[in-house]
Structures are given as C-alpha cells and as structure tokens.
Design a protein around this motif. Structure first.
Motif, PDB file in Angstrom:
ATOM      1  N   GLY A 389      56.952  52.251  40.779  1.00  0.00           N
ATOM      2  CA  GLY A 389      56.313  51.042  41.304  1.00  0.00           C
ATOM      3  C   GLY A 389      55.140  50.590  40.463  1.00  0.00           C
ATOM      4  O   GLY A 389      54.475  49.609  40.763  1.00  0.00           O
ATOM      5  N   GLY A 390      54.871  51.283  39.357  1.00  0.00           N
ATOM      6  CA  GLY A 390      53.830  50.828  38.467  1.00  0.00           C
ATOM      7  C   GLY A 390      52.464  51.389  38.810  1.00  0.00           C
ATOM      8  O   GLY A 390      52.275  52.081  39.795  1.00  0.00           O
ATOM      9  N   PRO A 391      51.478  51.059  38.011  1.00  0.00           N
ATOM     10  CA  PRO A 391      50.119  51.549  38.225  1.00  0.00           C
ATOM     11  C   PRO A 391      49.448  50.817  39.370  1.00  0.00           C
ATOM     12  O   PRO A 391      49.900  49.776  39.794  1.00  0.00           O
ATOM     13  N   VAL A 392      48.339  51.369  39.858  1.00  0.00           N
ATOM     14  CA  VAL A 392      47.636  50.689  40.931  1.00  0.00           C
ATOM     15  C   VAL A 392      47.037  49.406  40.408  1.00  0.00           C
ATOM     16  O   VAL A 392      46.656  49.285  39.248  1.00  0.00           O
ATOM     17  N   SER A 393      46.916  48.427  41.302  1.00  0.00           N
ATOM     18  CA  SER A 393      46.479  47.103  40.898  1.00  0.00           C
ATOM     19  C   SER A 393      45.073  47.092  40.331  1.00  0.00           C
ATOM     20  O   SER A 393      44.719  46.230  39.549  1.00  0.00           O
ATOM     21  N   THR A 394      44.243  48.043  40.731  1.00  0.00           N
ATOM     22  CA  THR A 394      42.855  48.014  40.298  1.00  0.00           C
ATOM     23  C   THR A 394      42.697  48.422  38.844  1.00  0.00           C
ATOM     24  O   THR A 394      41.595  48.361  38.310  1.00  0.00           O
ATOM     25  N   ASP A 395      43.732  48.833  38.157  1.00  0.00           N
ATOM     26  CA  ASP A 395      43.663  49.065  36.725  1.00  0.00           C
ATOM     27  C   ASP A 395      43.776  47.753  35.952  1.00  0.00           C
ATOM     28  O   ASP A 395      43.699  47.738  34.733  1.00  0.00           O
ATOM     29  N   LEU A 396      43.950  46.650  36.666  1.00  0.00           N
ATOM     30  CA  LEU A 396      44.113  45.355  36.033  1.00  0.00           C
ATOM     31  C   LEU A 396      42.784  44.808  35.531  1.00  0.00           C
ATOM     32  O   LEU A 396      41.738  45.074  36.098  1.00  0.00           O
ATOM     33  N   PRO A 397      42.819  43.981  34.478  1.00  0.00           N
ATOM     34  CA  PRO A 397      41.604  43.263  34.083  1.00  0.00           C
ATOM     35  C   PRO A 397      41.254  42.207  35.131  1.00  0.00           C
ATOM     36  O   PRO A 397      42.095  41.803  35.930  1.00  0.00           O
ATOM     37  N   ASP A 398      40.017  41.753  35.099  1.00  0.00           N
ATOM     38  CA  ASP A 398      39.544  40.831  36.137  1.00  0.00           C
ATOM     39  C   ASP A 398      40.274  39.493  36.136  1.00  0.00           C
ATOM     40  O   ASP A 398      40.336  38.824  37.168  1.00  0.00           O
ATOM     41  N   ASP A 399      40.815  39.070  34.987  1.00  0.00           N
ATOM     42  CA  ASP A 399      41.465  37.757  34.952  1.00  0.00           C
ATOM     43  C   ASP A 399      42.926  37.809  35.390  1.00  0.00           C
ATOM     44  O   ASP A 399      43.603  36.779  35.419  1.00  0.00           O
ATOM     45  N   ALA A 400      43.423  39.001  35.773  1.00  0.00           N
ATOM     46  CA  ALA A 400      44.812  39.115  36.235  1.00  0.00           C
ATOM     47  C   ALA A 400      44.955  38.474  37.610  1.00  0.00           C
ATOM     48  O   ALA A 400      44.145  38.695  38.509  1.00  0.00           O
ATOM     49  N   GLN A 401      45.995  37.691  37.759  1.00  0.00           N
ATOM     50  CA  GLN A 401      46.234  36.996  39.029  1.00  0.00           C
ATOM     51  C   GLN A 401      46.871  37.952  40.032  1.00  0.00           C
ATOM     52  O   GLN A 401      47.886  38.562  39.770  1.00  0.00           O
ATOM     53  N   VAL A 402      46.268  38.068  41.212  1.00  0.00           N
ATOM     54  CA  VAL A 402      46.828  38.933  42.250  1.00  0.00           C
ATOM     55  C   VAL A 402      47.503  38.121  43.357  1.00  0.00           C
ATOM     56  O   VAL A 402      48.359  38.629  44.069  1.00  0.00           O
ATOM     57  N   CYS A 403      47.092  36.864  43.536  1.00  0.00           N
ATOM     58  CA  CYS A 403      47.717  35.990  44.540  1.00  0.00           C
ATOM     59  C   CYS A 403      48.163  34.715  43.853  1.00  0.00           C
ATOM     60  O   CYS A 403      47.340  33.849  43.525  1.00  0.00           O
ATOM     61  N   SER A 404      49.465  34.615  43.615  1.00  0.00           N
ATOM     62  CA  SER A 404      49.977  33.437  42.909  1.00  0.00           C
ATOM     63  C   SER A 404      50.020  32.210  43.810  1.00  0.00           C
ATOM     64  O   SER A 404      49.939  31.085  43.333  1.00  0.00           O
ATOM     65  N   CYS A 405      50.142  32.403  45.131  1.00  0.00           N
ATOM     66  CA  CYS A 405      50.188  31.248  46.036  1.00  0.00           C
ATOM     67  C   CYS A 405      48.890  30.454  46.001  1.00  0.00           C
ATOM     68  O   CYS A 405      48.897  29.221  46.069  1.00  0.00           O
ATOM     69  N   ASN A 406      47.766  31.176  45.903  1.00  0.00           N
ATOM     70  CA  ASN A 406      46.471  30.513  45.958  1.00  0.00           C
ATOM     71  C   ASN A 406      45.654  30.699  44.686  1.00  0.00           C
ATOM     72  O   ASN A 406      44.468  30.386  44.664  1.00  0.00           O
ATOM     73  N   ASN A 407      46.319  31.208  43.631  1.00  0.00           N
ATOM     74  CA  ASN A 407      45.708  31.310  42.301  1.00  0.00           C
ATOM     75  C   ASN A 407      44.395  32.089  42.343  1.00  0.00           C
ATOM     76  O   ASN A 407      43.357  31.627  41.874  1.00  0.00           O
ATOM     77  N   VAL A 408      44.454  33.295  42.916  1.00  0.00           N
ATOM     78  CA  VAL A 408      43.264  34.136  43.048  1.00  0.00           C
ATOM     79  C   VAL A 408      43.400  35.334  42.106  1.00  0.00           C
ATOM     80  O   VAL A 408      44.435  36.008  42.090  1.00  0.00           O
ATOM     81  N   THR A 409      42.359  35.582  41.341  1.00  0.00           N
ATOM     82  CA  THR A 409      42.387  36.694  40.395  1.00  0.00           C
ATOM     83  C   THR A 409      41.769  37.944  40.997  1.00  0.00           C
ATOM     84  O   THR A 409      41.061  37.894  42.018  1.00  0.00           O
ATOM     85  N   LYS A 410      42.014  39.056  40.330  1.00  0.00           N
ATOM     86  CA  LYS A 410      41.411  40.315  40.774  1.00  0.00           C
ATOM     87  C   LYS A 410      39.893  40.221  40.723  1.00  0.00           C
ATOM     88  O   LYS A 410      39.188  40.699  41.622  1.00  0.00           O
ATOM     89  N   GLY A 411      39.352  39.569  39.692  1.00  0.00           N
ATOM     90  CA  GLY A 411      37.919  39.429  39.563  1.00  0.00           C
ATOM     91  C   GLY A 411      37.301  38.671  40.727  1.00  0.00           C
ATOM     92  O   GLY A 411      36.223  39.024  41.215  1.00  0.00           O
ATOM     93  N   GLN A 412      37.996  37.619  41.206  1.00  0.00           N
ATOM     94  CA  GLN A 412      37.490  36.853  42.344  1.00  0.00           C
ATOM     95  C   GLN A 412      37.481  37.704  43.618  1.00  0.00           C
ATOM     96  O   GLN A 412      36.563  37.609  44.431  1.00  0.00           O
ATOM     97  N   VAL A 413      38.513  38.532  43.770  1.00  0.00           N
ATOM     98  CA  VAL A 413      38.559  39.415  44.937  1.00  0.00           C
ATOM     99  C   VAL A 413      37.429  40.431  44.880  1.00  0.00           C
ATOM    100  O   VAL A 413      36.719  40.656  45.866  1.00  0.00           O
TER     101      VAL A 413
END
Length: 815
Positions: A389-413
């Motif tokens: 299932g891949g690595p945990v999401s928090t290994d992502l850079p801040d500009d990675a999009q986590v919510c495509s419906c509302n265009n929210v990045t990990k950094g914003q969260v």
C-alpha cells in the motif's frame, strides 16, 4: 456597486459564490438556476434513491445573494451586458459567469422518445425513474462507465433485473484497463447484474401499451426491459455561448484561458461547460478549482488553472475502483487475483524510479498513499509499494496534494494542525475542506495528524482515561455493577454527563437490572430518565413496540382510545410504529398502564437500543415474496428488544430483492433469497446516510440469527461512545469484522453467543417494571412539592383535528 450574475446553480456555481463571499466580494450577486431547487451534491445523487432526501443533498445558500430558481437563461446581450430568462426577465451584469454544466448525451437510437426512456442527471430524473420502476420488472442502462454503473446500482436497488450495455470492450474504459475491466465485470455479475460489452442499442421497442418493452442489440438479441436509462456520456452546455458569439471548441465547450475568462473579458466560464487547453472536465475536483480561480480573478487576483488531477477513487456496487495518474508507462507491475477479485497495476518510468500512475479494482488500498507520489521518485521497489500500500502519507513533501477534490496539499493540512491546534480529522475538514467531498483522503488525513505529533486521546472524558470499549471490558471482566465502583477503582472525580450515560449503557448491556434501579437512575440521559422522548414543548412522546409492524385491530383500537382519552397527537413513524405525542410527565405511567394491559411494551424509542425491525409483507401476501419477512422481523425484534448499545439500532427484513422494507439502509438488514437470507450490516440514515454492506449470503434462519447475535454483541463490546454501526464498521473494516464474527478469528464467538443468550433470557419490559414499582413512580411528577399539579407552561392549539404545541424556545429545552 459591481453586479455579478452567475448562470447555472449546480455544485460549481455554489462553490464559486461561496469563494467570492469568503474573499470579500462586496457587490451584488445574482444566481439564475434552471432547476426548481437550489444546488445539490451530484456526487451523492444515487443516495437519493437509498434514503437521502433532496434537502439532505442541498448545499446551503449564502446570505446576501439573489437566487432565482426555475429561471432558464435564453440569451446573452453582450453589448448591453444583460441576460434574459425564459419568462422575459432581464438581468444586467458587470461580470457574467457561465456555470451551465453539461447535458446527458442520448445517442440517436430509434425509440429513444418512448415512455420509459430516461437519463440519469437530476433529482427530477431519479423521481421519474423511481415512479416508473413501480410498474417495471427489468431495466437496461446504456453505458458502462462510472455514471452508468451508478444508474445500474440504482435500478437494482429499486428491485429490477438489470442489464448494462457498454459499447467498449470492458466496463469503465476511461478509468481502468482491460484487466481491471474484466475483474470489475466479475464483481458486477456476481451481484446479479447482466453485462453486455462490445454491444450497443439498435432499437428500443414498445409494447402494446406504447411504453418501452425491450432493447434490441445490433446482433438482433432483444433484452426485455420496461425502463431504459441512457448514460452514454455528457456534452457541455455551451448553447448560450454559441448564440452570443463566444469562442467554443470544435467538439463543444466554452473556451477559457488560465483565469477562466472567455473570449469576452467580462464573461467567465467554469465547470463542465468550460474548455481549458482542449480539455473539458467532468470531475468535481477540477470544477471546484475552476470556481476558486475564477473568484480570485474576478477580485483582481492572479490565480491560474493548470491541467487538473483526474484521479478517482470510488465504491461502485460495493466494489472499490481507483485510478490515479497515467494509465500507460514504460514499465508496469501487475497483480491479479481472479479468485479474490483483485486487480492492481502500477505504471513507472523506464528506470523504475518515477511513479506515473496506477489502477486498482477490488482493493484500492494502495491508492491513498501512492497517489501523491505520481510524478515523484518512488520511495521503494514498485512491487513492495503495490503489495504494502505504499509509504505513509507523511513522508510526502509539503506541496504534495492529499485532497484532489478540494486541491489541498499536505503542507496546508500540517499548517492548519499547528496554527489551529487541531486534534482530529473533523477539525481538519472544517479548516481546509480536505475530506469533505468524496472522503477518499480521510485515511491519509489521520496519518498526517498522528505523524504531526498530535496525541489523539482515546479517553472517554476527563474522568476516565479509557475508551468506551476498554471500559466495557473492565466492567465485564471484573464484574463491576455500579458507577461508583467503576470510577473509584478506574477513574477520578465524580463523573459527568458524558461518562455517566455511557457507563449506564454498559451496565444495562451486561444485564445489571432496570435502568431506574438505585444509583443507575441518576446516570441516565433525559429520555432514559423518564423512559420517553422529551419534545420541544416539555411534553413527552410514547412509542409502544409493534414487532415487525404487525398489529391486530384490537390493539389498534387501544392505541386510538389512549390517544383520545389523553388528548395526544398521533403519527405513524417510518419504522412502522405509532408515536403518541403531547403526554405530560405525570401522565406517562397512566398511559403505559393502559398500553401494558393491552399487551404492549416499551418500544425503546428513548434509548440507545434496538428501535424497530421493519418488514414488508413477504411471501405471506406479496406475489414477489420468497420468504416470510414478517415472521422473521417479529422474531428478530422480540429477540433483540431492549438491547442497550453505543447508539440506536434499526433493522428491516425484505421478503425479496425488491427491497420494500429498505433493509440496506439499516444497522443490520435482511433480504430474502430463494435459498435463505442475505445479511447486510453497517447501513444508516441521518446526516450521513450509508448503504449497508453484504455480510453473508444465503443463510438459513438459524445461521442468520447466530450471525446477527455475534455481530451485535461484538459491536456493543467494542464500539466507541455514540458510534453508529456504520462508523464502527468503517473504522474496523468489513473484512476484519467478518473474520471475527464468521470465522471466530479471536476465539470469542462462544462468549458472544452466551452474552446474547443472557440478554434474551433476562429481558424485562421497562414500562411494566416501572408501573409496578412505587419507588420508581415517584419521579413522574412535574413538581416534587405539588405532585398532583400539571405544568402550567404546557399548552396546545389545534391543527388538522389534532393538538399542536404552543412552542417554547429550543434553548429552554436544550438547557
């Protein structure tokens, strides 16, 4: 003052207006909607046929805007900057936004105009389909894409034998490849749907009554059907733009630039009618982003729309399907399990270092953590990522999009978590919108929350550091019978209005006597405190149990006489019971006495317990019924009556696949089959309706009851406070609960069986026990110092030949 006019009132229009107001637009906003109702959630449209109301789906309308519904715009006067509606109304504008959406494509099939042919686009369309289904036995959906399969699920849910006709070689050809389509077809056909690929519609034929009778395929085969639903794609609604001389694409769509501006600088276009860089978008995420960009540009900003993420994750007919990134690549890693119905495929670059995309059917676990890595270096071997299932999401850079419906990045969260001190996913949703549309990113949000260093407390309240499930086991294992003992040995303080009712429910679940006995009486919520539902005028309602909805004429007469003699308002509920409203607290024991003497008992409408087991008439009366639905419903309701649980429980039994009892909208629902019973679990209505999942099929009656026993007791034992079975099931996972209940993976099924038997053997009617106990009766007075005096603040008026309360403010009741 600037005048902004929006043509169209769908989800994108709603998001645009909301964004404008949030950004400080101070002009006049006028929205002209073609439909007779305000904007609603089209993503959840199918849920309208499974329990949600139109109001449940409707978006709130912001204050301060002018909304004109049923106002179809027929022309744009660019020279004078105004639009004209079909009723002749002229609306001037300084800025115009076209949010006209799209229309269903209906191929030129002979017979498409017959009565019985529909499209699947609006609430009105669904109303028409539901009405037609009442006189139909089978239906055909033309189109095997995303919306086509939703339509097929809707027809199946309406009790129709359903066929899907897809011109392509496999289902959902825009989202999955041939391998994924093959696995998806297996899932769909296992549910009883008939799939026809590489097929089309040559003609729709009519019966003697002039209505649809069947669909003829190009090979000459005729599919019998009384309903045909077209779901063969959509076309941008660009006719207004064409008439006004705006630039449109060769294949349709209003041409816009990066700022969503059309060829006229005063006119913008957003959503499914807009053509950006040669692309028309039909997914909610890109359309919402267009709305945000347009709002920013209208207010002088510099936001720009880029090519959008077309990733999708959904659950169709109970089957998980996901696609992210590209569906091609130099290399790919594929896993296929035809027995388990799972297909997963990752596409990577020629050096196997960059993730390009992926497809999942049957199990979409890799989607949540791999999607944000599209276009980025892979953090591991492709095969490992696929199977883990891949690595945990928090290994992502801040500009990675986590919510495509509302265009929210990990950094914003992460920023919202720190800046707002957020401690739960609900807070993240409120602050960022992430997870509020399709919900597929919620698991990732939980991971980000935990990895951000936030300690998510499991404590029930300040008096107990344990969760409800842990407290349940402490009480059960150590034989604790009072709240005082529990808080002394395992808590602190004196308790509160959170932990007291929870412990009261646990004690009741474990058979610790009447809920108004001794110390337990002081632990109860308001409703349990008086064994009745308090209403907003300070009176109470009384709901006697009517198992399975079956009642004799004599008992009906008694209810009528009680209502007449005590002057009560009467209403038949959605759960096949009769609710008696307007009883003063001192009247409750008198009313119960009359009902108990006639053979009634408490319906537990006031408690977190089993409410009803609804039923259709089944094989006893209905020509479609295959099993005795009423008999089973009565047996189940009598077996589980009084079962205290973390939240209320509702059930239903349908005598055939037509599902008249709406069993798949219940905490546990049963549908008859030719071989026995299918059990569905985890459904509910309310604010967030959920369709139940199939738990076990073709069970005998004994197998069914044993399975429900274990499911309910496992839920009672492990659920959190006020957690419905739907949320509990999603938290634990359907497969895990199946393993525990069906395979006894934890070795606790014998204990669950015994616990249920103790409940069944120890059941006693709470109303009867109360009226037979003078000590309990003393609480049923309006004034302790004047027990014979009724509450003078309670008064009624008359409406439709029944009483209606003269209302007091809600705040007075809530306090």
């Amino acid at each position: 003052m600037s005048r902004l006019v929006v043509v169209g009132h769908g989800p994108t229009s709603s998001r645009l207006v909301e964004a404008l107001i949030a950004k400080g637009f101070d002009g006049r906003i006028t929205v002209l909607g073609e439909e007779p109702r305000a904007a609603y959630d089209r993503v959840a449209l199918t849920s309208y046929l499974t329990g949600k109301s139109a109001e449940d789906l409707t978006y709130p309308v912001p204050e301060g805007i002018v909304l004109r519904l049923a106002s179809r715009v027929t022309g744009i006067d660019r020279a004078n900057r105004s639009v004209t509606t079909a009723d002749g109304h002229v609306e001037p504008y300084d800025v115009l936004v076209l949010a006209t959406g799209s229309s269903p494509f209906v191929p030129p099939v002979p017979g498409r105009e017959l009565d019985g042919c529909f499209v699947y686009r609006t609430i009105d369309d669904l109303d028409a389909i539901r009405e037609a289904a009442e006189r139909a036995g089978s239906g055909v959906v033309i189109g095997g894409g995303l919306l086509g399969l939703e339509a097929a699920d809707a027809l199946r849910g309406l009790g129709l034998a359903t066929h899907v006709v897809e011109m392509g070689g496999w289902l959902m050809p825009r989202q999955v490849d041939e391998g994924g389509g093959s696995v998806l077809r297996g899932h769909i056909e296992a549910l009883g749907l008939n799939v026809h690929t590489e097929a089309g519609a040559k003609e729709i034929v009519a019966g003697p009554d002039g209505r649809v009778a069947g669909l003829v395929k190009p090979d000459g085969e005729t599919i019998e059907a009384q309903i045909v639903v077209f779901s063969a794609g959509v076309r941008p609604r660009d006719e207004l733009a064409r008439q006004a001389g705006l630039e449109v694409g060769e294949r349709g769509g209003i041409v816009v630039d990066d700022g969503m501006r059309t060829s006229d600088p005063a006119i913008y276009a957003v959503g499914e009618c807009a053509l950006h860089d040669g692309m028309v978008y039909g997914l909610v995420g890109p359309c919402f982003t267009m709305a945000e960009v347009a709002a920013d540009r209208i207010l002088g900003g510099r936001a720009a729309f880029a090519r959008a993420d077309l990733s999708t994750k959904l659950k169709l007919l109970g089957v998980e399907v996901a696609q992210f990134g590209a569906m091609t690549g130099a290399l790919d890693v594929t896993f296929m399990d035809p027995v388990g119905g799972v297909y997963q495929r990752l596409f990577v670059s020629d050096d196997a270092r960059t993730l390009l995309g992926g497809i999942c059917v049957g199990d979409a676990t890799p989607y949540n953590t791999l999607k944000p890595f599209v276009g980025r270096d892979l953090p591991g071997a492709p095969s490992e990522l696929l199977f883990t299932g891949g690595p945990v999401s928090t290994d992502l850079p801040d500009d990675a999009q986590v919510c495509s419906c509302n265009n929210v990045t990990k950094g914003q969260v992460c920023a919202a978590i720190v800046d707002k001190g957020l401690t739960d996913v609900a807070g993240i949703k409120d602050c960022t919108r992430a997870g509020t549309t399709c919900g597929s990113c919620v698991p990732m949000l939980k991971q980000i929350l935990v990895k951000s260093g936030v300690e998510v407390s499991k404590a029930l309240c300040e008096h107990f550091t344990y969760s409800r499930a842990e407290l349940f086991d402490i009480v059960r294992v150590r034989g604790i019978t009072t709240f005082s003992q529990l808080i002394t040995e395992h808590g602190s303080g004196r308790g509160c209005d959170v932990c007291k009712p929870v412990v009261a429910s646990i004690l009741a679940s474990l058979g610790n006597g009447h809920i108004l006995d001794g110390e337990q009486a002081a632990l109860q919520d308001t409703n349990d405190h008086f064994l009745a539902n308090i209403q907003r005028n300070g009176t109470y309602s009384v709901v006697p149990r009517i198992p399975g909805g079956e009642i004799t004429p004599d008992k009906l007469i008694v209810i009528g006489e009680v209502a007449r003699d005590f002057g009560l308002y009467t209403k038949i509920t959605g759960g096949q019971r009769i609710d008696l409203f307007g009883a003063r607290v001192e009247q409750l024991p008198l009313i119960w006495k009359r009902l108990v003497d006639a053979g009634f008992e408490s319906g537990h409408a006031y408690g977190k317990a089993l409410r009803t087991v609804k039923s259709c008439v089944g094989s006893t009366w209905c020509r479609y019924g295959v099993q005795d639905a009423v008999g089973l419903a009565i047996s189940l309701e009598l077996r589980y009556r009084g079962l205290r649980s973390p939240h209320k429980l509702k059930s239903a039994v349908s005598g055939c696949a037509r599902e008249c009892a709406e069993a798949r909208g219940k905490d546990f629902g049963v549908i008859a089959t030719e071989q026995g019973w299918n059990l569905y679990v985890g459904g509910n209505g309310g604010f967030t309706p959920r369709h139940a999942d199939l738990f076990a099929a073709d069970l005998s009656t004994d197998e069914l009851i044993r399975t429900i026993d274990r499911f309910l007791m496992f839920y009672v034992r492990t659920a959190d406070r006020l957690q419905r079975t739907s949320a509990w099931l999603e938290a634990h996972g359907l497969d895990y609960v199946k393993q525990v209940v069906l395979e006894d993976s934890l070795g606790i099924c014998a204990d669950l069986d015994a616990q249920m038997q103790r409940h069944v053997a120890g059941y006693a009617d709470e109303w009867r026990a109360t009226i037979e106990d003078p000590d309990k009766l003393r609480r049923f007075v309006s004034f302790v110092n004047a027990p014979e005096t009724p509450d003078p603040s309670i008064s009624f008026t008359a409406e439709r030949d029944q009483i209606k309360p003269v209302l007091i403010p809600l705040e007075a009741i809530r306090s």
